[in-house]
Design a protein around this motif. Structure first.
Motif, PDB file in Angstrom:
ATOM      1  N   GLU A  94       7.473   3.178   6.598  1.00  0.00           N
ATOM      2  CA  GLU A  94       6.817   3.932   5.553  1.00  0.00           C
ATOM      3  C   GLU A  94       6.154   2.981   4.723  1.00  0.00           C
ATOM      4  OE1 GLU A  94       5.225   6.879   4.964  1.00  0.00           O
ATOM      5  OE2 GLU A  94       7.228   7.990   5.353  1.00  0.00           O
ATOM      6  N   PRO A  95       4.781   2.791   4.945  1.00  0.00           N
ATOM      7  CA  PRO A  95       3.867   2.067   4.019  1.00  0.00           C
ATOM      8  C   PRO A  95       4.241   2.406   2.589  1.00  0.00           C
ATOM      9  CG  PRO A  95       2.854   2.710   5.975  1.00  0.00           C
ATOM     10  CD  PRO A  95       4.170   3.218   6.124  1.00  0.00           C
ATOM     11  N   ASN A 144       1.390   3.229  -4.332  1.00  0.00           N
ATOM     12  CA  ASN A 144       0.220   4.133  -4.348  1.00  0.00           C
ATOM     13  C   ASN A 144       0.796   5.174  -5.554  1.00  0.00           C
ATOM     14  OD1 ASN A 144      -1.498   3.905  -2.268  1.00  0.00           O
ATOM     15  ND2 ASN A 144       0.001   5.310  -0.931  1.00  0.00           N
ATOM     16  N   VAL A 200       0.264  -0.494   0.795  1.00  0.00           N
ATOM     17  CA  VAL A 200       0.372   0.475  -0.180  1.00  0.00           C
ATOM     18  C   VAL A 200       1.765   0.311  -0.731  1.00  0.00           C
ATOM     19  CG1 VAL A 200      -1.507   1.959   0.420  1.00  0.00           C
ATOM     20  CG2 VAL A 200       0.689   2.076   1.796  1.00  0.00           C
ATOM     21  N   LEU A 244      -3.543   8.949   3.510  1.00  0.00           N
ATOM     22  CA  LEU A 244      -4.619   8.268   3.290  1.00  0.00           C
ATOM     23  C   LEU A 244      -5.767   9.279   2.680  1.00  0.00           C
ATOM     24  CD1 LEU A 244      -6.836   6.258   3.721  1.00  0.00           C
ATOM     25  CD2 LEU A 244      -7.030   7.161   6.021  1.00  0.00           C
ATOM     26  N   GLY A 269       4.494   6.203   1.426  1.00  0.00           N
ATOM     27  CA  GLY A 269       5.283   7.518   1.437  1.00  0.00           C
ATOM     28  C   GLY A 269       4.571   8.198   0.171  1.00  0.00           C
ATOM     29  N   LEU A 270       4.091   9.381   0.137  1.00  0.00           N
ATOM     30  CA  LEU A 270       3.677  10.165  -0.986  1.00  0.00           C
ATOM     31  C   LEU A 270       4.797  11.235  -1.350  1.00  0.00           C
ATOM     32  CD1 LEU A 270      -0.015  10.157  -0.307  1.00  0.00           C
ATOM     33  CD2 LEU A 270       1.266   8.860  -2.159  1.00  0.00           C
ATOM     34  N   LYS A 275       7.969   8.675  11.598  1.00  0.00           N
ATOM     35  CA  LYS A 275       8.559   9.374  10.429  1.00  0.00           C
ATOM     36  C   LYS A 275      10.115   9.826  10.543  1.00  0.00           C
ATOM     37  CE  LYS A 275       4.608   9.321   7.992  1.00  0.00           C
ATOM     38  NZ  LYS A 275       4.322   8.343   7.005  1.00  0.00           N
ATOM     39  N   HIS A 279      -3.054   1.224   4.961  1.00  0.00           N
ATOM     40  CA  HIS A 279      -2.035   2.312   4.510  1.00  0.00           C
ATOM     41  C   HIS A 279      -1.081   2.262   5.840  1.00  0.00           C
ATOM     42  CE1 HIS A 279      -4.479   3.918   1.400  1.00  0.00           C
ATOM     43  NE2 HIS A 279      -5.486   3.458   2.111  1.00  0.00           N
ATOM     44  N   ASN A 280      -1.518   2.069   7.070  1.00  0.00           N
ATOM     45  CA  ASN A 280      -0.697   2.070   8.185  1.00  0.00           C
ATOM     46  C   ASN A 280      -1.125   0.936   9.320  1.00  0.00           C
ATOM     47  OD1 ASN A 280       0.932   2.929  10.165  1.00  0.00           O
ATOM     48  ND2 ASN A 280       0.895   4.953  10.021  1.00  0.00           N
ATOM     49  N   ARG A 337       4.407  14.658   9.725  1.00  0.00           N
ATOM     50  CA  ARG A 337       4.025  14.487  11.020  1.00  0.00           C
ATOM     51  C   ARG A 337       5.113  14.599  11.732  1.00  0.00           C
ATOM     52  NH1 ARG A 337       0.666   9.882  11.863  1.00  0.00           N
ATOM     53  NH2 ARG A 337       1.231   9.252   9.573  1.00  0.00           N
TER      54      ARG A 337
HETATM   55  C1  GLC Z   1      -0.072   6.436   5.455  1.00  0.00           C
HETATM   56  C2  GLC Z   1       1.187   5.709   5.340  1.00  0.00           C
HETATM   57  C3  GLC Z   1       1.954   6.372   4.100  1.00  0.00           C
HETATM   58  C4  GLC Z   1       1.154   6.270   2.721  1.00  0.00           C
HETATM   59  C5  GLC Z   1      -0.191   6.678   3.123  1.00  0.00           C
HETATM   60  C6  GLC Z   1      -1.009   6.472   1.990  1.00  0.00           C
HETATM   61  O1  GLC Z   1      -0.337   7.834   5.658  1.00  0.00           O
HETATM   62  O2  GLC Z   1       1.962   6.262   6.579  1.00  0.00           O
HETATM   63  O3  GLC Z   1       3.307   5.800   4.045  1.00  0.00           O
HETATM   64  O4  GLC Z   1       1.782   6.740   1.702  1.00  0.00           O
HETATM   65  O5  GLC Z   1      -1.004   6.315   4.101  1.00  0.00           O
HETATM   66  O6  GLC Z   1      -0.986   5.441   1.520  1.00  0.00           O
END
Ligand code: GLC
Length: 473
Positions: free
Chosen positions: A376-377, A243, A212, A19, A379-380, A301, A163-164, A296
């Motif tokens: 995993e919404p 994202n 996301v 986030l 994942g970056l 995860k 985001h989650n 985390r």
């Molecule tokens: C949350 C999600 C992750 C996402 C991030 C940014 O941390 O768990 O998957 O990439 O938000 O949107």
């Protein structure tokens, strides 16, 4: 177009997870594209705030239940983030070091949201769009529409980004008096499963909600910790936007946190040197493939599967690999991961904690990134890995499914598996070891990944389109 982002996190001011990365980058890219985007955060008494200067923008006071709080709006003086940053300062309530987990967190975030709206009303600086992130800001779309003090804001379009959805910000109905006077006939909009559910409220009341990644939007109707029916009902309001990453912060050619900068052209030598340095630091063997996990240490995860996966891999694939873990979270997982060190010190390293610098060095020095996420919404980490030529190994879920294509496919560049199990992760590690042995394919795959474009330059355009649609409709 004026867009205000409202969030609990924003890198580099305050970050716990993805986030923070998104809210620290998306507004910058929106500004580059001509949108006047700014960010409003709670004031945290942390490094960035202590080391930078702020100007007083506005001050006033609000009521939260029976309590009166004086507040100040502080604006970062130099505009160094690429967008305007405003902090809401409330002495003794919003001036603490941690971002989450205080016993009065509910009061903190309610006060944050009320202050924000109070400031907008009293200053008369109305944005075109208010963009809320996650449940901490989830009551804003409701308050704009139905709270009497904020009636003048009712025509501002609101967007909320999820985001989650595991974290929903549920409050008991006994907290209702903390909210300003509102139209009680609308109370249902606050309710979900007998509590005030901030995330559900934001989905119901915002003009549009985004997730996301597109796959995550699909999954939420099937599995979202009690919100499935809501996501089905509200489907037409939802949009999945993948994202991006901040390619100025995450750039192996310019990254000042890594040992040796490299590009697609200098990839082989660059990676080798970064890997050597990283392995030396942890007493690992640089000629073997290096697998990393960053994140985390929570079940979401897949961190609970790590210890057994690592033990099994190091035992069955004897000395063929190194594994390095960076993260913190569940104390049981931390303990299990710590125990592995005594048995496999030459092939295993662990850093418990959050360490941005080490994370960059790991993306630069590693060969493979493990992401066995249950949820995993977006994942970056896999996107950072791709940019640094580090091959992601992912469970096909949410954004991981949307961004990583298995090398089995002609256009593929990563490794992925359908069902999450220790067996499947270990099997993918074996596949990765074979790929590592095939130098030609390995280098080709890395180059292909590094050439992909997951920058915010691209994804921010989709948000702009969404804002434009909202304003024209
Ligand atoms: C949350 C999600 C992750 C996402 C991030 C940014 O941390 O768990 O998957 O990439 O938000 O949107």
């Amino acid at each position: 177009m004026n867009v205000i982002h409202l969030s609990a996190e924003c890198y580099p001011v305050a970050k716990v997870g993805g986030l923070g990365d998104v809210v620290g980058a998306l507004p910058k890219y929106l500004c580059k594209a001509g949108v006047n985007a700014s960010v409003v955060l709670p004031y945290y008494n942390r490094k960035f705030v202590q080391e930078n200067s702020f100007d007083l923008e506005f001050k006033s006071s609000i009521n939260v239940g029976k309590q009166v709080f004086d507040y100040q709006i502080l604006k970062e003086s130099k505009g160094q983030l690429g967008f305007d940053l405003f902090l809401i300062y409330i002495p003794r309530l919003l001036d603490r070091p941690e971002i989450y987990s205080y016993p009065d967190e509910i009061e903190q975030f309610i006060a944050f949201q009320i202050c924000f709206l109070d400031w907008i009303v009293k200053s008369g600086n109305k944005p075109d769009i208010i963009h809320c992130h996650d449940h901490h800001t989830g009551l804003v779309p409701f308050l704009i529409l139905h709270a009497y003090p904020f009636k003048s804001l009712a025509n501002i379009a609101t967007v909320c980004t999820i985001h989650n959805a595991e974290y929903q910000g549920c409050l008991g109905w006994d907290k209702i008096d903390l909210l300003p006077e509102f139209d009680r006939s609308k109370s249902d909009l606050l309710n979900w499963d007998t509590c005030i559910n901030s995330l559900a409220t934001s989905i119901k009341c915002s003009k549009k909600f985004t997730t996301v990644s597109p796959s995550y939007l699909e999954e939420l109707s099937q599995k979202s910790s009690g919100l499935e029916r809501l996501f089905k009902e509200q489907k037409q309001k939802g949009l999945g936007i993948i994202n991006g990453i901040d390619t100025e912060v995450w750039d192996p050619e310019q990254d000042h946190l890594i040992y040796k900068n490299y590009s697609i052209e200098t990839l082989i030598e660059g990676k080798e040197q970064n890997k050597k340095q990283l392995c030396e630091g942890f007493g690992l063997e640089p000629q073997k493939p290096l697998f990393i996990f960053i994140g985390r240490l929570v079940t979401e995860k897949g961190a609970d599967l790590l210890a057994e996966t690592i033990n099994t891999s190091l035992e069955t694939l004897k000395d063929q690999l190194n594994i390095l873990v960076l993260g913190s979270g569940n104390p049981i997982t931390e303990k299990e991961l710590s125990k592995i060190k005594s048995k496999h010190s030459k092939h295993y390293g662990l850093h418990i904690g959050y360490n941005e610098e080490l994370a960059h060095q790991m993306y630069a020095g590693a060969d493979f990134l493990l992401m066995p996420s249950r949820v995993e919404p977006c994942g970056l980490n896999q996107l950072y890995a791709l940019r640094y030529g580090t091959i992601p190994i992912v469970h096909k879920t949410g954004g991981l499914k949307d961004t990583v294509i298995d090398i089995e496919n002609k256009e593929g560049y990563g490794l992925s598996f359908e069902t999450l199990s220790i067996e499947n992760i270990v099997h993918s590690i074996e596949r990765a070891i074979s790929l590592f042995a095939n130098r030609e394919k390995l280098v080709k795959t890395r180059k292909k990944m590094m050439a992909l474009n997951f920058s915010w330059d691209k994804s921010s355009k989709e948000y702009i389109k969404l804002y434009e649609n909202l304003l024209s409709g």
